[in-house]
Design an enzyme around this catalytic site. Structure first.
Site, PDB file in Angstrom:
ATOM      1  N   THR A  95      39.940  99.454 -36.115  1.00  0.00           N
ATOM      2  CA  THR A  95      39.296 100.059 -37.288  1.00  0.00           C
ATOM      3  C   THR A  95      39.657 101.532 -37.256  1.00  0.00           C
ATOM      4  O   THR A  95      39.221 102.265 -36.359  1.00  0.00           O
ATOM      5  CB  THR A  95      37.770  99.880 -37.249  1.00  0.00           C
ATOM      6  OG1 THR A  95      37.479  98.498 -37.153  1.00  0.00           O
ATOM      7  CG2 THR A  95      37.141 100.455 -38.512  1.00  0.00           C
ATOM      8  N   LYS A 170      37.589  97.534 -44.777  1.00  0.00           N
ATOM      9  CA  LYS A 170      36.740  97.595 -43.579  1.00  0.00           C
ATOM     10  C   LYS A 170      35.709  98.723 -43.708  1.00  0.00           C
ATOM     11  O   LYS A 170      34.558  98.589 -43.283  1.00  0.00           O
ATOM     12  CB  LYS A 170      37.623  97.788 -42.341  1.00  0.00           C
ATOM     13  CG  LYS A 170      36.869  98.009 -41.043  1.00  0.00           C
ATOM     14  CD  LYS A 170      36.148  96.782 -40.520  1.00  0.00           C
ATOM     15  CE  LYS A 170      35.317  97.134 -39.289  1.00  0.00           C
ATOM     16  NZ  LYS A 170      34.652  96.014 -38.667  1.00  0.00           N
ATOM     17  N   LYS A 238      32.284 106.384 -35.180  1.00  0.00           N
ATOM     18  CA  LYS A 238      33.665 106.672 -35.625  1.00  0.00           C
ATOM     19  C   LYS A 238      33.900 106.093 -37.023  1.00  0.00           C
ATOM     20  O   LYS A 238      34.425 106.758 -37.917  1.00  0.00           O
ATOM     21  CB  LYS A 238      34.627 106.050 -34.595  1.00  0.00           C
ATOM     22  CG  LYS A 238      36.098 106.029 -34.949  1.00  0.00           C
ATOM     23  CD  LYS A 238      36.673 104.646 -35.236  1.00  0.00           C
ATOM     24  CE  LYS A 238      36.375 103.526 -34.330  1.00  0.00           C
ATOM     25  NZ  LYS A 238      36.812 102.218 -34.750  1.00  0.00           N
TER      26      LYS A 238
HETATM   27  P1  NAP Z   1      37.143  98.330 -26.470  1.00  0.00           P
HETATM   28  O1  NAP Z   1      36.521  97.263 -25.670  1.00  0.00           O
HETATM   29  O2  NAP Z   1      36.946  99.758 -26.080  1.00  0.00           O
HETATM   30  O3  NAP Z   1      38.717  98.024 -26.550  1.00  0.00           O
HETATM   31  C1  NAP Z   1      39.700  98.963 -26.834  1.00  0.00           C
HETATM   32  C2  NAP Z   1      40.796  98.784 -25.806  1.00  0.00           C
HETATM   33  O4  NAP Z   1      41.909  99.610 -26.151  1.00  0.00           O
HETATM   34  C3  NAP Z   1      40.328  99.211 -24.409  1.00  0.00           C
HETATM   35  O5  NAP Z   1      40.587  98.177 -23.481  1.00  0.00           O
HETATM   36  C4  NAP Z   1      41.166 100.454 -24.135  1.00  0.00           C
HETATM   37  O6  NAP Z   1      41.562 100.617 -22.799  1.00  0.00           O
HETATM   38  C5  NAP Z   1      42.387 100.190 -24.977  1.00  0.00           C
HETATM   39  N1  NAP Z   1      43.068 101.456 -25.278  1.00  0.00           N
HETATM   40  C6  NAP Z   1      42.547 102.555 -25.854  1.00  0.00           C
HETATM   41  N2  NAP Z   1      43.487 103.512 -25.934  1.00  0.00           N
HETATM   42  C7  NAP Z   1      44.615 102.981 -25.403  1.00  0.00           C
HETATM   43  C8  NAP Z   1      45.906 103.462 -25.211  1.00  0.00           C
HETATM   44  N3  NAP Z   1      46.249 104.710 -25.586  1.00  0.00           N
HETATM   45  N4  NAP Z   1      46.822 102.659 -24.623  1.00  0.00           N
HETATM   46  C9  NAP Z   1      46.464 101.415 -24.231  1.00  0.00           C
HETATM   47  N5  NAP Z   1      45.258 100.874 -24.393  1.00  0.00           N
HETATM   48  C10 NAP Z   1      44.339 101.670 -24.979  1.00  0.00           C
HETATM   49  O7  NAP Z   1      36.697  98.220 -27.993  1.00  0.00           O
HETATM   50  P2  NAP Z   1      36.543  96.910 -28.897  1.00  0.00           P
HETATM   51  O8  NAP Z   1      35.107  96.600 -29.051  1.00  0.00           O
HETATM   52  O9  NAP Z   1      37.497  95.864 -28.455  1.00  0.00           O
HETATM   53  O10 NAP Z   1      37.002  97.528 -30.305  1.00  0.00           O
HETATM   54  C11 NAP Z   1      38.382  97.756 -30.600  1.00  0.00           C
HETATM   55  C12 NAP Z   1      38.495  98.220 -32.059  1.00  0.00           C
HETATM   56  O11 NAP Z   1      38.005  97.184 -32.915  1.00  0.00           O
HETATM   57  C13 NAP Z   1      37.687  99.468 -32.400  1.00  0.00           C
HETATM   58  O12 NAP Z   1      38.398 100.254 -33.320  1.00  0.00           O
HETATM   59  C14 NAP Z   1      36.424  98.915 -33.022  1.00  0.00           C
HETATM   60  O13 NAP Z   1      35.840  99.829 -33.920  1.00  0.00           O
HETATM   61  C15 NAP Z   1      36.958  97.685 -33.727  1.00  0.00           C
HETATM   62  N6  NAP Z   1      36.001  96.576 -33.928  1.00  0.00           N
HETATM   63  C16 NAP Z   1      35.137  96.201 -32.958  1.00  0.00           C
HETATM   64  C17 NAP Z   1      34.248  95.151 -33.184  1.00  0.00           C
HETATM   65  C18 NAP Z   1      33.254  94.714 -32.134  1.00  0.00           C
HETATM   66  O14 NAP Z   1      32.269  94.029 -32.511  1.00  0.00           O
HETATM   67  N7  NAP Z   1      33.436  95.038 -30.857  1.00  0.00           N
HETATM   68  C19 NAP Z   1      34.258  94.466 -34.393  1.00  0.00           C
HETATM   69  C20 NAP Z   1      35.187  94.830 -35.362  1.00  0.00           C
HETATM   70  C21 NAP Z   1      36.057  95.895 -35.123  1.00  0.00           C
HETATM   71  P3  NAP Z   1      40.540 101.012 -21.620  1.00  0.00           P
HETATM   72  O15 NAP Z   1      40.091  99.678 -21.116  1.00  0.00           O
HETATM   73  O16 NAP Z   1      41.351 101.785 -20.659  1.00  0.00           O
HETATM   74  O17 NAP Z   1      39.439 101.819 -22.251  1.00  0.00           O
END
Ligand code: NAP
Length: 287
Positions: A95, A170, A238
């Site tokens: 997102t 979104k 965010k």
């Molecule tokens: P998350 O668990 O923090 O996953 C993000 C992943 O990306 C983490 O494992 C992080 O690594 C990795 N990452 C970040 N920067 C990076 C980089 N420069 N190089 C390589 N890997 C990198 O978050 P999430 O809940 O999966 O959400 C991901 C996205 O989807 C967000 O934008 C969120 O707003 C969106 N979203 C989430 C949901 C939900 O319910 N969770 C629903 C819809 C949309 P590290 O492990 O090292 O931190």
């Protein structure tokens, strides 16, 4: 089709498991390598950086945290767009900002790639169960090519138009969620003060015209004292900031969304509770 996946956190990891289950071959990269271990155990191949994922695959999905992370994996050292992407399809599921989706589209197109922005809704459970909603913008032909892949991870996928249209959809989604999360939180605060039976209130209002996804998925977690993400509060803040910045660019005022942003700012910035799930908002009332 060889699929690359960059960012295997809460959402990306669960999506990758569903892609593996559907029979796709995967090449994966995540900043914290251990978050790919379960995928490698299921047959995925680890790559050392985004460039290596891109070189090994035809279609590259990305799902990192913040717009700055997206900038880094696309345009930074060993980023996706530092290598030859001619003929490949690139899909950002983070997102992120509509403007950044347009920037990636232009840079990819110049190098002969097709580009999509495809953020999702449906939460951690939607990702696990393969029942996400996917909102797509960008290259229509690439969308048609990837429809079966999207269908392996979702129960609804819709194309909305040019680059950024997925992210704008979104944002519309998150503006709605701002209302349901603050509504659910204040409903519980009020009901508790009034001395009501909270599980009965949740069940009853969820059976009437106040029914909504936040209520049915997050109120039970609040009642169990479970504030784990789910969906990180820092990510929701965010999203609210992106939505409000984009609304301002369009000359639209969204005062209720603004208020929700202020509440999440207190939770995330002042109380340093951004790693709680979005249901943690109730901690502004319940210590
Ligand atoms: P998350 O668990 O923090 O996953 C993000 C992943 O990306 C983490 O494992 C992080 O690594 C990795 N990452 C970040 N920067 C990076 C980089 N420069 N190089 C390589 N890997 C990198 O978050 P999430 O809940 O999966 O959400 C991901 C996205 O989807 C967000 O934008 C969120 O707003 C969106 N979203 C989430 C949901 C939900 O319910 N969770 C629903 C819809 C949309 P590290 O492990 O090292 O931190």
């Amino acid at each position: 089709m060889k699929i690359g996946f960059i960012g295997t956190g809460v959402m990306g990891n669960a999506i990758c498991l569903n892609l593996l289950k559907a029979g796709y071959k995967l090449w994966v990269y995540n900043r914290t390598k251990s978050k790919t271990d379960n995928l490698v155990a299921e047959g995925a191949t680890w790559c050392a950086n985004p460039k290596a994922v891109t070189d090994a695959t035809d279609v590259i999905f990305t799902m990192v945290g913040f717009p700055r992370d997206v900038e880094q994996i696309y345009f930074g050292a060993d980023g996706i767009l530092t290598t030859d992407v001619k003929g490949k399809i690139i899909v950002d599921m983070t997102t992120s900002k509509p403007k950044l989706a347009e920037k990636i589209y232009a840079a990819g197109e110049e190098k002969g790639a097709q580009v999509l922005d495809a953020p999702v809704s449906g939460g951690d459970l939607g990702a696990k169960n393969g029942t996400l909603t996917v909102m797509v913008g960008g290259d229509k032909a690439a969308f048609t090519t990837l429809k079966p892949v999207f269908e392996a991870i979702s129960s609804m996928v819709q194309y909305f138009g040019p680059a950024g249209a997925g992210q704008n959809t979104k944002m519309a989604n998150q503006i709605m969620i701002a209302g349901t999360m603050t509504g659910m939180t204040e409903m519980l605060v009020y009901a508790q003060k009034a001395g009501l039976d909270l599980p009965a209130v949740v069940k009853t209002v969820g059976g009437g015209s106040a029914a909504n996804w936040s209520l049915s998925n997050y109120a039970p977690r609040v009642l169990k004292g479970d504030y784990t993400p789910g969906f990180f509060s820092k990510h929701f803040l965010k999203d609210l900031r992106i939505a409000l910045d984009t609304a301002q660019e369009m000359d639209v005022e969204l005062p209720a969304t603004e208020k929700a942003k202020e509440l999440y700012e207190i939770l995330v910035d002042e109380k340093d509770l951004g790693d709680l799930g979005t249901q943690g908002l109730i901690k502004l009332w319940w210590e």
